[in-house]
Design an enzyme around this catalytic site. Structure first.
Site, PDB file in Angstrom:
ATOM      1  N   CYS A 162       0.801  -1.227   0.000  1.00  0.00           N
ATOM      2  CA  CYS A 162       0.000   0.000   0.000  1.00  0.00           C
ATOM      3  C   CYS A 162       0.835   1.279   0.000  1.00  0.00           C
ATOM      4  O   CYS A 162       0.284   2.375  -0.115  1.00  0.00           O
ATOM      5  CB  CYS A 162      -0.934  -0.002   1.210  1.00  0.00           C
ATOM      6  N   HIS A 294      -3.357   7.985   5.519  1.00  0.00           N
ATOM      7  CA  HIS A 294      -3.485   6.648   4.930  1.00  0.00           C
ATOM      8  C   HIS A 294      -4.919   6.171   5.148  1.00  0.00           C
ATOM      9  O   HIS A 294      -5.545   5.652   4.235  1.00  0.00           O
ATOM     10  CB  HIS A 294      -2.469   5.697   5.556  1.00  0.00           C
ATOM     11  N   GLU A 305      -2.399   5.632  13.245  1.00  0.00           N
ATOM     12  CA  GLU A 305      -2.037   6.827  12.482  1.00  0.00           C
ATOM     13  C   GLU A 305      -2.326   8.097  13.273  1.00  0.00           C
ATOM     14  O   GLU A 305      -1.503   9.024  13.318  1.00  0.00           O
ATOM     15  CB  GLU A 305      -2.773   6.854  11.142  1.00  0.00           C
ATOM     16  N   LYS A 326      -9.815   7.769   0.876  1.00  0.00           N
ATOM     17  CA  LYS A 326     -10.208   6.380   0.637  1.00  0.00           C
ATOM     18  C   LYS A 326     -11.696   6.182   0.907  1.00  0.00           C
ATOM     19  O   LYS A 326     -12.311   5.250   0.381  1.00  0.00           O
ATOM     20  CB  LYS A 326      -9.393   5.428   1.514  1.00  0.00           C
ATOM     21  N   HIS A 331      -9.507   1.897  -1.466  1.00  0.00           N
ATOM     22  CA  HIS A 331      -8.071   1.678  -1.281  1.00  0.00           C
ATOM     23  C   HIS A 331      -7.501   1.052  -2.555  1.00  0.00           C
ATOM     24  O   HIS A 331      -7.766  -0.109  -2.849  1.00  0.00           O
ATOM     25  CB  HIS A 331      -7.860   0.748  -0.083  1.00  0.00           C
ATOM     26  N   PHE A 390       1.326  -2.935   4.562  1.00  0.00           N
ATOM     27  CA  PHE A 390       1.616  -4.263   5.107  1.00  0.00           C
ATOM     28  C   PHE A 390       3.116  -4.527   4.932  1.00  0.00           C
ATOM     29  O   PHE A 390       3.726  -4.140   3.924  1.00  0.00           O
ATOM     30  CB  PHE A 390       0.827  -5.340   4.370  1.00  0.00           C
TER      31      PHE A 390
END
Length: 402
Positions: A162, A294, A305, A326, A331, A390
Site C-alpha cells: 500500500c 493513509h 495513524e 479512501k 483503497h 503491510f
C-alpha cells in the site's frame, strides 16, 4: 540539490476519468464506492468496491494493444497521456536520456492472472496467450509508458504493497533533486478488482461489506478500489525556463520500516516517517496545515495513524486537518498514494480540503480534525501525504504551494 515541481497530472479512478472530474468529486464529497460488476460476484462475501465504471478499453486502444495491456497498464497509459498533455513535454535527445518512469504497483496484471488461472485450471486448457508474462508483470505499465513517450532514463517499478506509489514518487523526487534526471513520470496504478483479487483480500477479514468510514467509531473495514494517477516531476529551473504551469512543489520525503509485524502497523514507524519527511523538507510542525491520511477504515490503522500524528505534532495536532479520501475512492493498494496526492494538490492549489466522508460517530482515539463529510475551504501552504503498508513499510511525502 535541485528544486522539484509538479507540472502535470492525470488520473482515472472510481471518482472520475480525469483529474478535473476527480477534483470535482473530491470537492463535492462524492462516493465512488458501489456494487461491483465482475464475473462470479455472487461467490464473494464482499461485493462493493471503488470500481472504474463506464470504461470501455476499445474506445482507447486497438485489438493488438488490448492483447498486450492488462487493465492496470491501460489505466496508466490514459493517466500518463493526460499528465504529459498538461505538462506540454515531448522527449528527444538529451531530455529523453535524462527522463524516466517510476511507478508504484502491488499486484501487477491481476486480471490477466485471474483469467489465465481460470483457463488452465477451470477450463483445462494447456496453452495460454504468448503475451501473458509481459502482460501481467509488475513493470509492464512503467515499460509501456517509457516506450510510448521515448523515456530513456531511470525507469522501474516499486512494489511495497500500500506504500508503493509513495515510495515510487519519493524515488522520482530524489532522482530529480539529485540532478540525475530532469523529468520523471511517476505515480501508481492498480487493478485487482477481479474474483481472485477480492477473494484473497476477503481472507484477511479486514474488508467492509457496506462502506469505508475512516476514523468513525462505527467503521468496519477497508474497501478496495482501482485506477491510476500519474504526475510529472520536473526540475524547477527547467520548468520555469519553458514557462510551465507549476501545480505544486515536492519538498520532502522519508521512508521507514517498522521491523515488527507483517500486518499490524506501528505508531513508532509511522511517526518516524512523518517526522523524517518534515525534517527533509525543513518544516516545523506549525508549517503543516493538511495531511492526507493513509486512513484505511480499519481500527488498527486509524488509531495508530492518529497516535503517530499526535506524537509528531504535539499541541499543533489540534490545528491540523487530516482526511482520508479512501472513503470516496476506496483503497487502490499500490496505486492509492498517487490518487491521494491529488487531494494534496487540490488543497494547495485550490484551497479546498477533501473530506472524510461516511463519518458518523466520533472515536475518542481518533480525535483529530478529520474534515468530516464536507469539503472545507482553507489556506494550505504545506501538505503531507501518508502511506503505511503491510510489511511495516512507511513512506511520507511533503508538498508546498508555489
Amino acid at each position: 540539490m535541485k528544486r522539484v515541481v509538479i507540472t502535470g497530472q492525470g488520473t482515472i479512478n472510481s471518482l472520475g476519468h480525469s483529474a478535473t472530474d476527480t477534483f470535482a468529486a473530491m470537492a463535492e464529497g462524492r462516493c465512488g464506492i458501489g456494487e461491483i460488476d465482475i464475473r462470479d460476484v455472487d461467490r464473494l462475501a464482499i461485493r462493493i468496491g471503488g470500481q472504474v465504471c463506464d470504461y470501455h478499453p476499445d474506445e482507447h486502444f486497438n485489438r493488438q494493444q488490448i492483447a498486450l495491456y492488462d487493465r492496470f497498464t491501460q489505466f496508466t497509459l490514459l493517466a500518463a497521456k493526460e499528465a504529459l498533455a498538461q505538462a506540454g513535454l515531448t522527449f528527444s535527445g538529451e531530455l529523453a536520456a535524462e527522463s524516466g518512469v517510476v511507478l508504484g504497483n502491488s499486484g501487477g496484471g491481476m486480471n490477466t492472472l485471474d483469467e489465465n488461472y481460470r483457463s488452465v485450471y477451470e477450463d483445462g486448457k494447456n496453452r495460454v496467450h504468448p503475451f501473458v508474462v509481459p502482460k501481467l508483470m509488475n513493470n509492464a505499465a512503467a515499460s509501456h509508458v517509457s516506450m510510448e513517450y521515448n523515456l530513456k532514463g531511470p525507469s522501474f517499478t516499486v512494489s511495497t504493497a500500500c506504500a508503493s506509489s509513495n515510495h515510487a514518487m519519493g524515488q522520482a523526487f530524489q532522482l530529480v533533486r539529485s540532478g540525475a534526471s530532469r523529468v520523471m513520470v511517476t505515480g501508481g496504478t492498480e487493478s485487482m478488482l477481479c474474483f481472485g483479487g477480492i477473494k484473497a483480500w476477503e481472507g484477511l477479514r479486514v474488508m467492509s461489506k457496506d462502506a469505508c468510514r475512516p476514523f468513525s467509531a462505527n467503521r468496519n473495514g477497508m474497501v478496495q478500489g482501482e485506477g491510476a494517477a500519474i504526475f510529472i516531476f520536473e526540475e524547477y529551473e527547467h520548468a520555469k525556463a519553458r514557462g510551465a504551469d507549476i501545480l505544486a512543489e515536492v519538498i520532502g520525503f522519508a521512508m521507514t520500516s517498522d521491523a515488527s509485524d507483517i500486518v499490524m502497523p506501528s505508531k513508532q514507524g509511522a511517526a518516524r516517517a512523518i517526522a523524517g519527511a518534515m525534517r527533509d523538507a525543513r518544516l516545523n510542525p506549525e508549517d503543516v496545515a493538511y495531511i492526507n491520511a493513509h486512513g484505511t477504515g480499519t481500527a488498527a490503522n486509524d488509531k495508530t495513524e492518529c497516535a503517530a500524528v499526535a506524537d509528531v505534532f504535539g499541541a499543533h495536532a489540534d490545528n491540523l486537518m487530516i482526511s482520508s479520501t479512501k472513503s470516496m475512492h476506496g483503497h487502490l493498494i499500490g496505486g492509492t498514494g498517487a490518487v491521494e496526492l491529488m487531494a494534496c494538490i487540490m488543497a494547495l492549489r485550490d484551497g479546498i480540503v477533501a473530506p472524510t466522508i461516511g463519518y458518523e460517530e466520533p472515536d475518542p482515539e481518533c480525535s483529530l480534525d478529520v474534515v468530516p463529510n464536507v469539503a472545507r475551504d482553507a489556506k494550505v501552504d504545506v501538505a503531507l501525504s501518508n502511506a503505511f503498508a503491510f510489511g511495516g513499510l512507511n513512506a511520507v511525502l511533503a508538498l508546498r504551494k508555489v
